[in-house]
Design a protein around this motif. Structure first.
Motif, short mmCIF file in Angstrom:
data_model
loop_
_atom_site.label_atom_id
_atom_site.label_comp_id
_atom_site.label_asym_id
_atom_site.label_seq_id
_atom_site.Cartn_x
_atom_site.Cartn_y
_atom_site.Cartn_z
N ALA A 198 20.48 -161.69 6.81
CA ALA A 198 21.01 -161.64 8.18
C ALA A 198 22.44 -161.11 8.17
CB ALA A 198 20.95 -163.03 8.81
N ALA A 218 21.37 -159.80 19.12
CA ALA A 218 20.73 -160.92 18.42
C ALA A 218 19.68 -160.44 17.44
CB ALA A 218 20.09 -161.85 19.44
N LEU A 219 19.66 -161.08 16.28
CA LEU A 219 18.71 -160.75 15.22
C LEU A 219 17.48 -161.63 15.24
CD1 LEU A 219 21.14 -160.50 12.17
CD2 LEU A 219 19.77 -158.64 13.12
N GLY A 220 17.61 -162.81 15.86
CA GLY A 220 16.48 -163.73 15.86
C GLY A 220 16.23 -164.40 14.53
N THR A 221 17.29 -164.70 13.79
CA THR A 221 17.12 -165.43 12.53
C THR A 221 16.54 -166.81 12.83
OG1 THR A 221 19.22 -164.39 11.95
CG2 THR A 221 18.31 -165.99 10.38
N ALA A 222 15.56 -167.23 12.07
CA ALA A 222 14.91 -168.52 12.34
C ALA A 222 14.32 -169.08 11.07
CB ALA A 222 13.81 -168.34 13.39
N ILE A 223 14.19 -170.39 11.05
CA ILE A 223 13.75 -171.05 9.82
C ILE A 223 12.91 -172.28 10.14
CG2 ILE A 223 15.85 -172.48 9.60
CD1 ILE A 223 15.74 -171.76 6.55
N ILE A 229 17.60 -165.70 3.31
CA ILE A 229 17.48 -165.14 4.66
C ILE A 229 18.87 -164.98 5.26
CG2 ILE A 229 17.25 -167.13 6.26
CD1 ILE A 229 14.80 -164.19 6.06
N ASP A 230 19.77 -165.91 4.96
CA ASP A 230 21.13 -165.79 5.50
C ASP A 230 21.88 -164.60 4.91
OD1 ASP A 230 20.79 -167.88 7.21
OD2 ASP A 230 22.06 -169.30 6.13
#
Ligand code: FAD
Ligand code: FAD
Ligand code: COA
Ligand code: COA
Lengths: 541, 541
Positions: free
Chosen positions: A402, A320-325, A398-399
């Motif tokens: 990612a 998991a990368l922890g992408t968040a917005i 950000i996407d």
């Protein structure tokens, strides 16, 4: 084969529906202790704000719709209170009647989510969390009952706290935001969080950093700084912890992070028991360690993967990368991977790039600014993380990052990405490509950079700061003690510059880069202030 | 070392500025036969439409600004007419005076761009291309001189033709769009271009497919269908070809595609001569063949790479995906990689996925629809290409796919992308993840699909079509001859369904997938109509 699922929202219900699609004959029961399943947790704050006006929109499925389409036996107001692993049974308590039954399983999926962290706000204080449909029903009813302008205190300036703030303001509520830490939006590094802080002030939010709530007071709450702030409502959003009580009591292994430990098939140490979602420890994509990341995307994905495992299909085990917005008053803040804080906490070597590009070609109307930060492993050139804050186009960038990280692209390889360009959408060199160029220049030693927090020490050690912006920009605001030599004059004025180490800077770093190239080829020892005046300002204030 | 650059816009000027940054001592001259350098070609249509109102915004740099900042010797109105490779000189003609000089070089960069394709519109017809600042000056002056509503004919419904149409309509001009082919927006596959066609009609554009302009007529032009349409202005946008005349005359190798052949360092067969931009053959990322892709991003990137090569830094040699995007009346159409047409033209095996997701969670207001098409290599699961058309969020998704392709991610690996989710931005399963799920189901054989253009033949061969949408949706429009069995009733009605092969369909493919799973596990031979009613409708009409 009978599968019992504990928790009927993101992770649990995703497992249930997929399992049904894979296996028409499976016996699938879902127990949910709340009154609703499959609800849009992530939409709850927006219902408080009235952005989502129809409460029904939050309820994506009902037990009836899930029975009709997926032949699921979904029981709300049913709490699983114990697991007997030897007997392969669970104890289920009807929360309304208190009646208990025992149900047997072949496979058990724990999807109990997270619990609000406690012990930070003082005991006895009447706070409310913002986690369930009941919570928002309570909050909206309470606000509707206030005559005149309501006021609220939100404790904790993380994702959910900030979403709560936005929506309360949108509803006309006066908000005090109380944050224990020294910055808002803790997942971000301090200089990247500055625009968020400013945005809060612009919208009239009373932000109290380095502060806690200590007690209730007449008409409000008392803060650790001694002040009393008004509060018809106190929302506690200091964060969540994995809800592992049921699992722990049954002897399921809990990881060091505090989440249930699972393998790549979402299987726990008991081969009949799987776990998924906020209650589970994830594998960090950067260093493979066990971490807590509480995100709906992962819960949905891993829920589906759990069904695959149970149906005998291979697990996926992706880290998991922890992408968040976060959206806040039209501002967007997004991140992926590690922050600089976290990197520093690990004592890990890293390289940083800050840029401040426009969302699309500036010659086309409507471009909005954004600030980007890229964190890079200086040895491998791997991307360790990124943070972006600004207007439109932040979510896209950000996407892309990612995706680049998942694809194993290095920071320098961002230069090669062929992103869609027409002037409404991007620039011929997209901000992502430009990040790559800056990173590549650092990797190749073409330019040497200095970070905003390194400036004071460098100047103390004798470096001279040269501001290469125009005289007008300089006059409008500058770093005290800098000398102004506009870029287009720097070649002529090179002989007059001091011999010692120089630091050049412009507004965002771009002209500073050209200046640094000119000066270093002129034999001078020069570094470019990364991110320019804008990052420095964000960092020091 | 002296470098001469032929052409002073995207590729040429990017090479010049980077070369200066790398080498302060380089002698760099740029010859541009037009009157402007560094202009925003891509912005020209929007100046015609008045979206960009300040003509100065199109001129990103001037010879003066480039001299001041980059010490470039930029000469506009200077055409390079010949190259003497042995003497390492070029002949330069001042276009205004006709005076000729000879200039020597150590390195020569050809960045002459493309030329409008000729021979398609009849000779003698007064057309104008939309390629230069002069063109838009001419067009806007002409339109300003028309009393009453002006009318225009645009020939060619590709990127620039469609941008011209949008902007003319935006300016109040009546537009006839004449397209030789059987669809608008030729780079797209037919069913994906349907929304673009519809959008043109909505905006009052008179679209003539399978048609050409044959002659001028009184007050307009005569079309191949015999009709005469009004035209104060005829814009010729049938496409461009690499401008290789100068190179070819000097014996520089031209590739089979018609563009100048270069290696990974942008070097031609003459080691002193480099070439970049629209005049150059690119290496296709899918099959390594030589192709023509005329995009500003590549011109900028390869211009910079050329400077790196000349300065002795390693070349990059990265292949091109052909990512491209069009804005049209608020609709966005974007693509990357190969279209199905192109794959079919190569006789290459492929798998197709169509979806119709929303730009973000539908429970949050403002979600817009989009249609996606993914093309996959059935053996390797590699992504061969994608097309997306719709409202907001299209640009983001095409960029994610372009990045995934560059990172070598398979179609199934799209399920693993951890994209930023909050309800304003995406869904817990982003449309890109969903594309991956559908692709994975096909790869694993979990669901078998049928394409819209295969339906008629399958039904001729005896397959029965089952529409699993609700009775209301069925009544509002259906595929003739389909029987309606709503998904939620399909289990009970399974025994009544015919034994032979079945095709199920819903609105977009998603319920069809669940239906197919139920029926196939019930022992039936079933395929799901990919993209559902929506793709079928777009395809057959
Ligand atoms: C206000 C809010 C906003 C959010 N916004 C976002 C966002 O924008 N983006 C994002 O990615 N994520 C967001 N999240 C996080 C996201 O909702 C979670 O990551 C996700 O829901 C986790 O899924 P889960 O299945 O693990 O837990 P949940 O979805 O929380 O479901 C767990 C369920 O289990 C039930 N349960 C627990 N114990 C038992 C038991 N013993 N017996 C029966 N039932 C039990 C609980 O009642 C609960 O309903 C948000 C969360 C909240 C609260
Ligand atoms: C209207 C329009 C819209 C566009 N929109 C987009 C878009 O949205 N996205 C996108 O990616 N691309 C777009 N493009 C394409 C993009 O502009 C080109 O791909 C890019 O400019 C190519 O760069 P280049 O340096 O090869 O050629 P150009 O930028 O065209 O520059 C070539 C220059 O060389 C000069 N020249 C030619 N021969 C000689 C000679 N012998 N001596 C001196 N000078 C010479 C020409 O006058 C010309 O100015 C658009 C193009 C146009 C015309
Ligand atoms: C909605 C919910 C019940 C899951 O339902 P689901 O049917 O599994 O998931 P989706 O609606 O996303 O549909 C995905 C399925 O449709 C398929 N699909 C999607 N588009 C398709 C198309 N155009 N053609 C064919 N199949 C398609 C996918 O392949 C997938 O099927 P698979 O899992 O068998 O591969 C569950 O996610 C849930 O309860 N969500 C609400 C709670 C929540 O997530 N909260 C946090 C966020 S607010
Ligand atoms: C503008 C033009 C002259 C190029 O100028 P350029 O200075 O090379 O390019 P940019 O303005 O994009 O700046 C990129 C440089 O700034 C650097 N940079 C960008 N942001 C930075 C930051 N925040 N900090 C430090 N450096 C930064 C990049 O690394 C790059 O430098 P490098 O090449 O030495 O690595 C050329 O692209 C041009 O003529 N364009 C107009 C024509 C055109 O492209 N038309 C088609 C599209 S409409």
């Amino acid at each position: 084969m009978k599968t019992i699922i504990v928790g009927g929202v993101a992770g649990g219900m995703s497992a249930a529906t997929r399992l049904r699609r894979l296996d028409e004959t499976a016996d699938i029961s879902v127990f949910e202790r709340g009154h609703y399943v499959s609800f849009a947790n992530c939409g709850l704050p927006y219902y408080v704000g009235g952005v989502i006006s129809d409460r029904g929109d939050l309820l994506l499925q009902t037990p009836e719709s899930l029975a009709a389409r997926f032949r699921l036996d979904v029981r709300v107001d049913h709490e699983v209170t114990a697991i007997d692993r030897d007997a392969k049974t669970v104890t289920v308590r009807q929360t309304r009647s208190g009646a208990e039954t025992t149900e047997s399983y072949d496979r058990l999926i724990l999807a109990a989510g997270a619990l609000a962290r406690t012990g930070i706000t003082p005991a006895g204080l009447a706070t409310r969390t913002l986690r369930t449909v009941d919570d928002v029903d309570h909050i909206t009813a309470l606000l509707a009952g206030v005559t005149g302008q309501a006021s609220a205190v939100v404790i904790g300036a993380g994702f959910i706290g900030l979403e709560a703030v936005e929506n309360l303001v949108h509803r006309g509520v006066h908000v005090t935001l109380v944050e224990f830490g020294s910055q808002v939006f803790g997942p971000f590094d301090a200089e990247m969080a500055a625009p968020i802080f400013d945005e809060l002030l612009v919208h009239g939010v009373d932000v109290r950093l380095n502060t806690t709530v200590v007690a209730s007071a007449d008409g409000g709450v008392e803060l650790s700084d001694g002040s009393v702030v008004p509060a018809d409502l106190v929302i506690d959003s200091v964060g969540v912890l994995p809800d592992t009580s049921l699992a722990a009591r049954a002897g399921i292994t809990i990881g060091a992070s505090g989440g249930i430990q699972v393998d790549g098939s979402q299987q726990t140490n008991d081969p009949s028991i799987y776990a998924v979602g906020d209650g589970v420890e994830k594998i960090d994509a950067i260093d493979g360690s066990g971490v807590l990341i509480t995100m709906a995307g992962l819960a949905n994905r891993h829920g589906r993967a759990t069904a695959d495992s149970i149906a005998g299909e291979p697990g996926e085990a992706s880290p998991a990368l922890g992408t968040a917005i976060l959206g806040l008053f039209g501002l967007t803040a997004a991140m992926v991977g590690w922050s600089e804080k976290r990197i520093l906490g690990q004592g890990r070597a890293h390289r940083v790039v800050h840029t401040h590009p426009a969302s699309h070609a500036t010659y086309y109307p409507g471009a909005e600014g954004m600030s980007m930060k890229l964190l890079i492993d200086p040895v491998t050139d791997a991307i360790l993380g990124a943070q972006i804050v600004g207007g439109s186009g932040v979510d896209k960038r950000i996407d892309i990052l990612a995706t680049a990280m998942t694809g194993g692209l290095t920071a320098s390889a961002l230069t090669r990405l062929e992103l869609a360009y027409a002037p409404q959408y991007s620039s011929a060199k997209d901000p992502i490509n430009q990040l790559g160029y800056v990173a590549e220049n650092l990797a190749a030693g073409t330019t040497r950079a200095l970070q905003w927090h390194e400036l004071a020490a460098a100047r103390d050690a004798g470096a001279v700061l040269v501001d290469v912006r125009s005289a007008g920009e300089f006059a409008a605001g500058n770093i005290p003690g800098a000398i102004n030599v506009p870029l287009d004059e720097i070649r002529e004025r090179l002989p007059d510059l001091p011999d010692g180490p120089l630091i050049v800077h412009c507004q965002v770093g771009q002209r500073g880069h050209t200046a640094a190239r000119i000066l270093s080829q002129g034999g001078l020892d020069v570094r470019n202030l990364d991110g320019g005046y804008r990052t420095w300002t964000a960092g020091v204030t």
